[in-house]
Design an enzyme around this catalytic site. Structure first.
Site, mmCIF file in Angstrom:
data_model
loop_
_atom_site.group_PDB
_atom_site.id
_atom_site.type_symbol
_atom_site.label_atom_id
_atom_site.label_comp_id
_atom_site.label_asym_id
_atom_site.label_seq_id
_atom_site.Cartn_x
_atom_site.Cartn_y
_atom_site.Cartn_z
ATOM 1 N N TYR A 1 20.919 15.803 9.862
ATOM 2 C CA TYR A 1 21.477 14.907 10.866
ATOM 3 C C TYR A 1 21.672 13.479 10.387
ATOM 4 O O TYR A 1 22.518 12.774 10.879
ATOM 5 C CB TYR A 1 20.650 14.934 12.155
ATOM 6 C CG TYR A 1 19.524 13.952 12.233
ATOM 7 C CD1 TYR A 1 19.636 12.787 12.996
ATOM 8 C CD2 TYR A 1 18.343 14.179 11.544
ATOM 9 C CE1 TYR A 1 18.594 11.892 13.089
ATOM 10 C CE2 TYR A 1 17.301 13.286 11.626
ATOM 11 C CZ TYR A 1 17.427 12.144 12.397
ATOM 12 O OH TYR A 1 16.394 11.267 12.471
ATOM 13 N N ASP B 1 6.122 -6.896 -3.860
ATOM 14 C CA ASP B 1 6.255 -7.200 -2.435
ATOM 15 C C ASP B 1 7.003 -8.512 -2.195
ATOM 16 O O ASP B 1 6.456 -9.599 -2.407
ATOM 17 C CB ASP B 1 4.870 -7.326 -1.795
ATOM 18 C CG ASP B 1 4.203 -5.990 -1.570
ATOM 19 O OD1 ASP B 1 4.809 -4.957 -1.909
ATOM 20 O OD2 ASP B 1 3.074 -5.979 -1.053
ATOM 21 N N PRO B 2 8.211 -8.432 -1.682
ATOM 22 C CA PRO B 2 8.904 -9.667 -1.289
ATOM 23 C C PRO B 2 8.095 -10.489 -0.280
ATOM 24 O O PRO B 2 8.218 -11.707 -0.262
ATOM 25 C CB PRO B 2 10.210 -9.151 -0.681
ATOM 26 C CG PRO B 2 10.448 -7.839 -1.357
ATOM 27 C CD PRO B 2 9.087 -7.254 -1.561
ATOM 28 N N THR C 1 -5.867 -8.904 -6.105
ATOM 29 C CA THR C 1 -5.925 -9.547 -4.792
ATOM 30 C C THR C 1 -7.078 -10.527 -4.671
ATOM 31 O O THR C 1 -7.047 -11.405 -3.818
ATOM 32 C CB THR C 1 -6.076 -8.503 -3.670
ATOM 33 O OG1 THR C 1 -7.225 -7.720 -3.949
ATOM 34 C CG2 THR C 1 -4.857 -7.637 -3.565
ATOM 35 N N SER D 1 0.838 -1.204 0.000
ATOM 36 C CA SER D 1 0.000 0.000 0.000
ATOM 37 C C SER D 1 0.869 1.249 0.000
ATOM 38 O O SER D 1 0.584 2.220 -0.707
ATOM 39 C CB SER D 1 -0.911 0.034 1.235
ATOM 40 O OG SER D 1 -1.883 -0.971 1.174
#
Lengths: 623, 623
Positions: free
Chosen positions: B417, B386-387, B295, B156
């Protein structure tokens, strides 16, 4: 022991600088692995093995195992060659990292074998429940009565989610005016854009079955983003806030930096002036970000004063959302909580800390204004808190917590395949968060840490105390430190007495008041004492560094710079001061014995680095 | 073996359904833990232990260890009580999960002990380098010559990052017109909003030191978001895309669903019509999302045809960004790559697959149009991969890969930083990604998996093949399946021949053509065969389910529904069909022996579930 722990021994919870508890770690790890393997074997034990012994003896199997071993050897060699020894008790004084908690590591390893995905309850019942519990524990830690939270991959994403909340909530009254004008009758646009979050949530309940329609007209539609006003952040503008404003579509043009004071905290007078000036121009304030534990100085903004300012301005019809970025310092709030998780009075703190051995010395390290800042956390809308920082849990474990669980509805989505509507389950997590798939192992890790260390002064508070006490010892040590390098004297000057556990300092040659030279010296020192040169394993003292430059800091470092004998003119010309920066997370430097054991070693290592600079290969460039 | 592996044994790489390789896992794990402990002990061995033996023997230490053990026991009990057995070889046919690769788990466990943070090279030299290598490996897998990628917490977020790229790139020509009008002289706004990504990147190079100023005027400023046009996604609108459009500020109003065809792929004719209609109204297309492995159906959109459409429309002055959401199916591209990582011709696939034993039977499971879709990946701007899905790596390991490394500059930030400017290091990751802190352990995990399994047909391709072959066995098995339950006959009807490795099907009572009854039956079956009822450990067959509803699917399921004897009228009235959904990731169901071992067990379990529905406690509600 869940609610309190009278006698917690922190050393029992880490593998140890010298792997003192290494065997304990291994025995617990092997027990857990065995428990997992047994679970596999005993799910449907009637089924035959898929991998036969004959196959395991075959050449192809053996060749594959050998190949895997070779790759794992490469991995091991590379990681051992180039990793940072922040498990070190007294050698590492740099980035915001240290040893992590043994129970958190064990829990991660264990839960990973099941590989749960907490985006959906059905995919990971056990760890989803744990994340739900962790969310409520976050809320309890912040003093929220009706709050909720969850684990986020990191603090930048949690900050983005906080801004997402602020943006969508702020836009709701305008959406209500479109969809259900009767809800907000007689309100001007200015009034709509200055309603409190509490008022908005109440109206949302009243909206009944128009809720989805109102949400559809909110900022998620893509409309009205530029109307929502300005997002005020500390002048140092941590880049996560710039990214967040970019990503969320509000835009960098809407980000307004608020100057810092000499303690590197947000200047509250400047904040008030900016808010009033904007309001006078008819520009609303989307929200204000206060920071509890700035990444460069560990400074804690006066959240109480930001809240008080808002209280005052509400009477003048001005309201802004407040998000506290406590990614770094969030867990420090546990030091103020007693065994009932109540926030104790400042006067009673020493007694509480004595009871649980939070500090080894009878000193009050906590400033009153820091105390007041933390006390006010329960008044803000949302807070970022990263377990992978002061929670001593391995990466990636960030977190966010919201004051009112109802706020979730403002950003929620549903997807058929992961969510079974109406099922009696605690949280359809994927619908309420920015992310998708997420490791159940992270939740197991944080949950375990929270249950080993109670989230009050008896547990996590004690761990925070060890870190804070260590930072104060380091600060006191640096204050009076100087070195003779040839005929030069190099002095050490800490920046400020730490609000939390970060110590910044500069090295300066006595008698040389050139800021350029001082900056060059500190940069050279950083290079000696960091990864930039040689292998990490050979470094006897490791630091990090940062630059305070005028665009990010204004003149807040000027007092410090002038106190060193450097002129304002020089400051304006150079435009920055380079400082050495140490986040003191090690839990071992709190005791006098341990700290003073390392003092001569640190001094020697610093001296060697300075000699390399002034007498070694670097001498030429600095002469 | 890194580039090819003639004889890889997949079974050697998993712990196994019955923990057949459990001892191997433990021995490798202990070796790695020892290597870490030795590293701790040998960093500055002259330093004394911080934790003494006396302390380890003290009552407080012991009490703390016991407390930790109690909490770990609770953890272990809870996880063993309520977790999903997707390690199972033949019992789990549900969500997109399975066993994960042993080397990936070991690498994670190992690297976690150092707890590197890949946001900055200085915090994690070894694992940062590994992530850089993984990023280039992603690019190689997709056929990108000058690409780059990185690990993302999940798909996502990777999709959100893809949309962030698209949005900021699309807005650049408008920004150039403001800052350096000479760069885009004589171009209309329409032309500016229809420039190709390649053209925009070339102009960006030409902008020289105006780059930052142009970026400041791009979409990141918050301006022009509504001008950028529409974001086209498959009609099923996976909720990650809705969230992404909300979060990125483009807004849900700009999301346009593209209807699906009867194979549940994006309908290319509809896509063309929508694009032309929008263009005719002067509305630009921000971008088009193609999905490789949906999906719910595992459908693979015809990426080649989306690319071809764009080629055609470029001549008419229309351009859109293409993002491929291959979170699920991304690793499947390795099945088309030979040992030189070249994409082979369709005709040569069988030979390649035979050489490496990709399938156990001499069958061509891969459809020509799926092949063509994957071939065209190298033509799109960005891809989610996606692994932690088909990479068989534990959560949380998503990923994104971009065609042109220069695209990074469009979204980049810097923070003092964490980034030491000018240092000679591979990538200042935090500046180029959406996230902040990220676990070095994830990179170690993915890197190790990639190096054990070459990213071509000899390695990962073989693993994809095992999964795909298993799904086809399952599909063939279901096609002819029926049950006698009392005097009813319950038939099984798979949805479509799978594009990839997902098999959807419905159960239907013969002679009962009521869609409502069929939906109820399938939902009841899901409840029997999932977590909703009883404990998971007692489930002998576990599935997941999904609904195809008209708002998300239009009439694409209608052909299927009608083929079952259900009327169009009934379809329109019910508005949805409930299907059982199986992502077949298990690597054990490819062989005939293994699969047919489980067939009678699956049949029996399904029959039991159906009996419980028709003859047990549920009978009443269904009678």
């Amino acid at each position: 022991m869940t609610k309190e722990s009278a006698n917690l021994n922190l050393d029992a919870l880490f593998i140890g600088d010298k792997a003192e508890n290494g065997e304990l770690y291994k025995s617990l790890l092997n027990k857990l692995v065995d428990e997992h393997l047994g679970w596999r074997q005993n799910y449907m034990p009637q089924d035959k093995n898929m991998i036969s012994h004959a196959e395991q003896d075959s050449p192809a199997f053996e060749a594959t195992v050998n190949h895997m071993k070779d790759v794992l050897d490469q991995l091991s060699q590379r990681i051992r060659t180039e990793s940072v020894p922040w498990h070190s008790a007294g050698r590492y004084w740099g980035h915001m990292n240290s040893e992590t908690l043994m129970p958190a590591m064990l829990a991660y390893n264990y839960a990973m074998m099941w590989n749960g995905n907490n985006v959906a309850y059905e995919s990971s019942p056990a760890t989803s429940q744990m994340e739900e519990e962790v969310g409520h524990e976050f809320a309890g830690m912040m003093g929220y009565r009706n709050g909720w939270g969850h684990i986020v991959a990191d603090g930048s994403l949690a900050n983005l989610e906080g801004l997402w909340y602020a943006r969508n909530i702020k836009s709701l009254p305008l959406a209500m005016k479109e969809v259900m004008p009767e809800l907000v009758a007689d309100k001007s646009d200015w009034e709509l854009l200055n309603m409190s979050t509490e008022q908005i949530m109440k109206l949302l309940i009243k909206s009944g079955n128009h809720l989805d329609e109102i949400k559809d007209r909110s900022a998620r539609s893509g409309k009205n983003l530029q109307k929502l006003g300005k997002w005020l952040v500390p002048q140092t503008k941590h880049y996560s806030w710039m990214k967040a404003a970019d990503i969320i579509g509000v835009g960098l043009d809407q980000v307004v930096p608020v100057p810092l004071d000499n303690d590197f905290r947000m200047d509250i007078h400047s904040l008030e002036t900016i808010v009033r000036d904007l309001a006078a121009q008819g520009i609303p304030i989307l929200g204000v970000v206060g920071v509890a534990g700035s990444t460069e100085e560990g400074a804690v903004d006066q959240i109480d004063k930001i809240v008080a300012l808002r209280e005052q301005l509400i009477n003048e019809g001005i309201y802004f959302y407040i998000h506290v970025d406590a990614a770094y310092g969030g867990y420090f709030r546990t030091i103020f909580l007693d065994e009932n998780n109540d926030f104790v009075s400042y006067e009673k703190l020493p007694e509480l800390h004595k009871k649980y051995g939070v500090f080894t010395e009878n000193k009050q390290y906590i400033k009153r204004d820091v105390y007041e800042a933390y006390k006010a956390f329960d008044q803000v809308e949302s807070i970022t808190i990263d377990p992978h920082k002061m929670g001593y849990v391995p990466y990636s474990a960030g977190g966010i917590v919201i004051k009112d669980i109802q706020m979730r509805d403002v950003i929620s989505y549903f997807a058929t395949y992961v969510f079974e509507k109406g099922a009696d389950i605690p949280a359809l997590l994927g619908a309420y968060i920015l992310e998708g798939s997420k490791a159940g192992a992270t939740a197991a890790s944080v949950w375990t840490a929270h249950h080993v260390l109670p989230l009050n002064a008896s547990g996590y508070g004690k761990l925070q105390g060890a870190s804070v006490e260590g930072s104060h010892r380091y600060y006191q040590f640096l204050k009076d430190l100087s070195f003779k390098i040839g005929d030069r004297t190099i002095e050490v000057h800490p920046l400020v007495n730490p609000d939390f556990n970060m110590v910044d300092y500069v090295l300066k040659e006595k008698g040389n008041n050139s800021l350029a030279d001082m900056n060059q010296l500190n940069h050279a020192f950083y290079e000696e004492a960091s990864y930039v040169k040689d292998t990490l394993y050979s470094k006897e003292y490791i630091v990090s560094h940062t630059d305070f430059a005028i665009p990010d800091y204004g003149n807040s470092p000027l007092d410090f710079v002038k106190s060193l004998g450097i002129t304002e003119e020089d400051w304006n010309q150079q435009g920055k001061v380079t400082v050495i920066r140490a986040a003191v997370l090690t839990p071992y430097m709190n005791t006098e014995d341990n700290f003073y054991y390392f003092v001569p070693k640190i001094k020697l290592a610093m001296k060697k680095d300075l000699e390399a600079i002034f007498e070694g290969s670097r001498a030429k460039q600095l002469s």
